[in-house]
Design a protein around this motif. Sequence first.
Motif, mmCIF file in Angstrom:
data_model
loop_
_atom_site.group_PDB
_atom_site.id
_atom_site.type_symbol
_atom_site.label_atom_id
_atom_site.label_comp_id
_atom_site.label_asym_id
_atom_site.label_seq_id
_atom_site.Cartn_x
_atom_site.Cartn_y
_atom_site.Cartn_z
ATOM 1 N N ILE A 36 0.829 -1.216 0.000
ATOM 2 C CA ILE A 36 0.000 0.000 0.000
ATOM 3 C C ILE A 36 0.861 1.263 0.000
ATOM 4 C CG2 ILE A 36 -0.357 0.096 2.527
ATOM 5 C CD1 ILE A 36 -3.325 0.917 1.786
ATOM 6 N N ALA A 37 2.069 1.190 0.588
ATOM 7 C CA ALA A 37 2.939 2.375 0.600
ATOM 8 C C ALA A 37 3.434 2.674 -0.815
ATOM 9 C CB ALA A 37 4.124 2.154 1.539
ATOM 10 N N GLY A 38 3.928 1.647 -1.513
ATOM 11 C CA GLY A 38 4.466 1.848 -2.861
ATOM 12 C C GLY A 38 3.377 2.287 -3.836
ATOM 13 N N VAL A 56 8.813 -1.272 -8.783
ATOM 14 C CA VAL A 56 9.500 -2.563 -8.882
ATOM 15 C C VAL A 56 9.149 -3.396 -7.653
ATOM 16 C CG1 VAL A 56 11.755 -3.645 -9.162
ATOM 17 C CG2 VAL A 56 11.404 -1.333 -10.006
ATOM 18 N N GLU A 57 8.540 -4.537 -7.855
ATOM 19 C CA GLU A 57 8.081 -5.383 -6.737
ATOM 20 C C GLU A 57 8.753 -6.766 -6.846
ATOM 21 O OE1 GLU A 57 6.263 -5.598 -3.847
ATOM 22 O OE2 GLU A 57 6.642 -7.748 -4.020
ATOM 23 N N ALA A 58 9.296 -7.223 -5.700
ATOM 24 C CA ALA A 58 10.011 -8.510 -5.696
ATOM 25 C C ALA A 58 9.084 -9.679 -6.028
ATOM 26 C CB ALA A 58 10.641 -8.736 -4.329
ATOM 27 N N GLY A 59 7.872 -9.620 -5.526
ATOM 28 C CA GLY A 59 6.920 -10.716 -5.768
ATOM 29 C C GLY A 59 5.721 -10.195 -6.522
ATOM 30 N N GLY A 64 2.723 -8.635 0.535
ATOM 31 C CA GLY A 64 3.496 -8.505 1.775
ATOM 32 C C GLY A 64 2.546 -8.232 2.946
ATOM 33 N N ALA A 65 2.930 -7.310 3.834
ATOM 34 C CA ALA A 65 2.071 -6.983 4.984
ATOM 35 C C ALA A 65 0.696 -6.514 4.516
ATOM 36 C CB ALA A 65 2.728 -5.898 5.831
ATOM 37 N N THR A 66 0.662 -5.876 3.345
ATOM 38 C CA THR A 66 -0.612 -5.353 2.819
ATOM 39 C C THR A 66 -1.624 -6.475 2.549
ATOM 40 O OG1 THR A 66 0.560 -3.462 1.925
ATOM 41 C CG2 THR A 66 -1.555 -3.958 0.909
ATOM 42 N N GLY A 67 -1.133 -7.683 2.346
ATOM 43 C CA GLY A 67 -2.039 -8.821 2.144
ATOM 44 C C GLY A 67 -2.157 -9.694 3.382
ATOM 45 N N ASN A 69 -2.733 -8.463 6.982
ATOM 46 C CA ASN A 69 -2.907 -7.626 8.190
ATOM 47 C C ASN A 69 -4.276 -7.841 8.817
ATOM 48 O OD1 ASN A 69 -4.698 -6.133 6.548
ATOM 49 N ND2 ASN A 69 -2.941 -5.048 5.694
ATOM 50 N N GLY A 70 -4.617 -6.933 9.757
ATOM 51 C CA GLY A 70 -5.917 -7.012 10.424
ATOM 52 C C GLY A 70 -7.004 -6.283 9.644
ATOM 53 N N GLY A 71 -6.580 -5.435 8.722
ATOM 54 C CA GLY A 71 -7.531 -4.773 7.829
ATOM 55 C C GLY A 71 -8.397 -3.714 8.481
ATOM 56 N N PHE A 72 -7.957 -3.143 9.616
ATOM 57 C CA PHE A 72 -8.754 -2.023 10.122
ATOM 58 C C PHE A 72 -8.040 -0.719 9.849
ATOM 59 C CE2 PHE A 72 -6.515 -2.923 14.207
ATOM 60 C CZ PHE A 72 -6.103 -1.648 14.548
ATOM 61 N N LEU A 73 -8.832 0.323 9.702
ATOM 62 C CA LEU A 73 -8.299 1.643 9.379
ATOM 63 C C LEU A 73 -8.333 2.493 10.634
ATOM 64 C CD1 LEU A 73 -10.211 2.123 6.003
ATOM 65 C CD2 LEU A 73 -7.825 1.419 6.316
ATOM 66 N N PRO A 233 12.940 -8.675 -7.943
ATOM 67 C CA PRO A 233 13.595 -8.238 -6.696
ATOM 68 C C PRO A 233 14.831 -7.390 -6.953
ATOM 69 C CG PRO A 233 13.928 -10.605 -7.072
ATOM 70 C CD PRO A 233 13.046 -10.112 -8.185
ATOM 71 N N VAL A 234 14.939 -6.296 -6.234
ATOM 72 C CA VAL A 234 16.136 -5.451 -6.353
ATOM 73 C C VAL A 234 17.194 -6.021 -5.405
ATOM 74 C CG1 VAL A 234 17.049 -3.107 -6.042
ATOM 75 C CG2 VAL A 234 14.691 -3.450 -6.828
ATOM 76 N N ARG A 235 18.349 -6.350 -5.946
ATOM 77 C CA ARG A 235 19.427 -6.945 -5.120
ATOM 78 C C ARG A 235 20.334 -5.873 -4.521
ATOM 79 N NH1 ARG A 235 17.147 -11.680 -5.056
ATOM 80 N NH2 ARG A 235 16.732 -12.513 -7.104
ATOM 81 N N GLY A 425 8.060 1.582 7.537
ATOM 82 C CA GLY A 425 8.042 1.412 8.996
ATOM 83 C C GLY A 425 6.611 1.474 9.476
ATOM 84 N N CYS A 426 5.925 0.332 9.503
ATOM 85 C CA CYS A 426 4.463 0.394 9.661
ATOM 86 C C CYS A 426 4.013 0.601 11.095
ATOM 87 C CB CYS A 426 3.815 -0.856 9.096
ATOM 88 S SG CYS A 426 3.772 -2.266 10.207
ATOM 89 N N ASN A 427 4.797 0.082 12.046
ATOM 90 C CA ASN A 427 4.427 0.247 13.449
ATOM 91 C C ASN A 427 3.039 -0.284 13.779
ATOM 92 O OD1 ASN A 427 6.898 1.556 13.945
ATOM 93 N ND2 ASN A 427 6.053 3.372 13.016
ATOM 94 N N GLY A 428 2.608 -1.323 13.093
ATOM 95 C CA GLY A 428 1.358 -1.994 13.470
ATOM 96 C C GLY A 428 0.108 -1.332 12.936
ATOM 97 N N VAL A 429 0.106 -0.013 12.885
ATOM 98 C CA VAL A 429 -1.041 0.695 12.297
ATOM 99 C C VAL A 429 -0.475 1.438 11.103
ATOM 100 C CG1 VAL A 429 -2.849 2.414 12.678
ATOM 101 C CG2 VAL A 429 -2.123 0.931 14.545
ATOM 102 N N GLY A 430 -0.539 0.814 9.943
ATOM 103 C CA GLY A 430 0.232 1.356 8.833
ATOM 104 C C GLY A 430 -0.530 1.635 7.561
ATOM 105 N N LEU A 431 -1.818 1.288 7.501
ATOM 106 C CA LEU A 431 -2.503 1.419 6.215
ATOM 107 C C LEU A 431 -2.726 2.892 5.864
ATOM 108 C CD1 LEU A 431 -4.984 -1.587 6.501
ATOM 109 C CD2 LEU A 431 -2.800 -1.471 5.295
ATOM 110 N N LEU A 432 -3.384 3.626 6.743
ATOM 111 C CA LEU A 432 -3.617 5.043 6.442
ATOM 112 C C LEU A 432 -2.295 5.834 6.444
ATOM 113 C CD1 LEU A 432 -7.057 5.744 8.197
ATOM 114 C CD2 LEU A 432 -6.600 5.220 5.802
#
Length: 478
Positions: A36-38, A56-59, A64-67, A69-73, A233-235, A425-432
């Motif tokens: 979601i950040a990219g 550029v996305e490795a997978g 990643g975390a975006t798929g 998570n807990g999905g709350f905003l 993936p960027v090496r 650096g999502c810190n657990g609450v990272g979507l918004l």
Amino acid sequence: MFVNNSPWLKQLNRTRPVTALDGDHHADVAIIGGGIAGISTAFYALKNTNKHIILVEAGKIAHGATGHNGGFLATYFERSFSSLISEFGIKKASEGQQAIESTWTLLDEIREEAKMQTPIWQFTGYAACANIDEVLVHLRNNALRVKAGLPTTLLMISDEAKDLSSIPDMYKELYTVLPKADILSLLETTDEEYIAILPERKGCMNSALFCEELIGYLLAKYPERFTLAENTPVRRLVLKDSYAVLDISKTKKVTAKEVVLCTNGFENINIVNTPGKAINAKFHQLVRGIVGYMAGYTEELSKPPAEISYLPKKSNHSSDIYEEDPYFYLTRRPFETETKETHNLICIGGPEALMDDTNNYNQEHLYPDEARSEIDNFLRYTYKHSPKDKIEYKFLWHGLMGFTPNGIRLIGPEPNNPILYYNLGCNGVGLLPSIYGGQRISWFLSGKKVEPSIFDPKGDIKQVVPKKHIRKRLNLKK
Ligand SMILES: Cc1cc2nc3c(=O)[nH]c(=O)nc-3n(C[C@H](O)[C@H](O)[C@H](O)COP(=O)(O)OP(=O)(O)OC[C@H]3O[C@@H](n4cnc5c(N)ncnc54)[C@H](O)[C@@H]3O)c2cc1C
């Protein structure tokens, strides 16, 4: 042990082919990481500049975390407002808080502009408090919010709360007293230890679905200026004075004038800063990894969407509110099952494990029995399940969170070479916050003057959030 099975990826129903980079590529801006950040960074960079952008996305996008998570905003930091003020002063702390809260509007704008179909439910969520010290911390924060000119909500406190009379008079405009039965009913629990509720604006969405839809929009809207390379993936990232080279393989590389790292903090990239001080070691020490474990089950669609966090019961407020003891959080939202029937999906998170070396994390790791038992216990003793009920989970999943040392997302240029930016650096609450970060990065890329903020990467970030901040460390068997 169970396989990692996320409801968000299950719903993705992806139809785009995966297209990897097939040779060398030149762009104005390279964004590394397609969560979601990219994707938000790409959205705003394309909207607010005329630059050519490659993501550029490795997978695969949003895996990643975006798929996982807990999905709350939500728009709170996992630190109290008072501690932000102690570190940054009231002006910067309130600007930072306001900036993240502005993301509700950004979300509406993105959805409107891209005519998105991904459902988003918005409502008032609840944080449940079980002791008067916790209540006092929130009242103090709310008093500071009032002082800073930020909106607040009224705390709801049970009429049977012990020590109700010990709440100082100066807070009397900041709370209301309700019958205990109402408090427990709103919290959907029979656990009588909970005495108060902090209501807050919250929401729910499938962030993977949101990203998949948004990337489709960007590819269609900007075919001349936007390239997406998945499975790429960027090496190594080599930074020069006025451009950067992203090494993908011996035969493939991307050259770009500016680079934005949206990797959540975890990558296998070796960063070489040729004109200045080394960045690599410092960067890797900056973000620590915590694996979060979630579980979800479906039930009939009989209740509205909800988010409830059950904060730690023991009082431990030596320096901040989110310390040490586990807290569990629960969301409920409609979810379409394979049979195309809509049920409610109840998701519970809480158990976490610290990763010493995030390179050892693998999404394919099995889901540990210990995490499931923790969630079983929570459901049995807090959220309405009788201890005898058998809980059939439809989904059990885990993901990696990137915790910065001071608990605040890094958004801005690298001090040792400003052609590199971070939105991570999502810190657990990272979507918004990721979406806000995308907008802020686009201001830098467009050449706009950007005022200093609490999000600025600095060379001297200190460990402000104590190590014991880790909410629940599981003793995972090897
Ligand atoms: C269990 C759990 C529960 C959570 N619950 C919530 C919640 O309820 N609400 C909330 O707001 N937040 C929550 N979060 C946090 C939220 O999910 C994240 O903040 C957000 O998804 C981060 O997005 P991102 O784009 O920064 O990272 P990611 O989604 O992880 O994306 C980073 C991408 O970078 C790619 N990448 C990494 N290295 C490279 C490389 N070398 N080359 C190319 N690509 C690379 C990865 O493949 C990945 O796709 C939760 C997180 C977890 C793990």
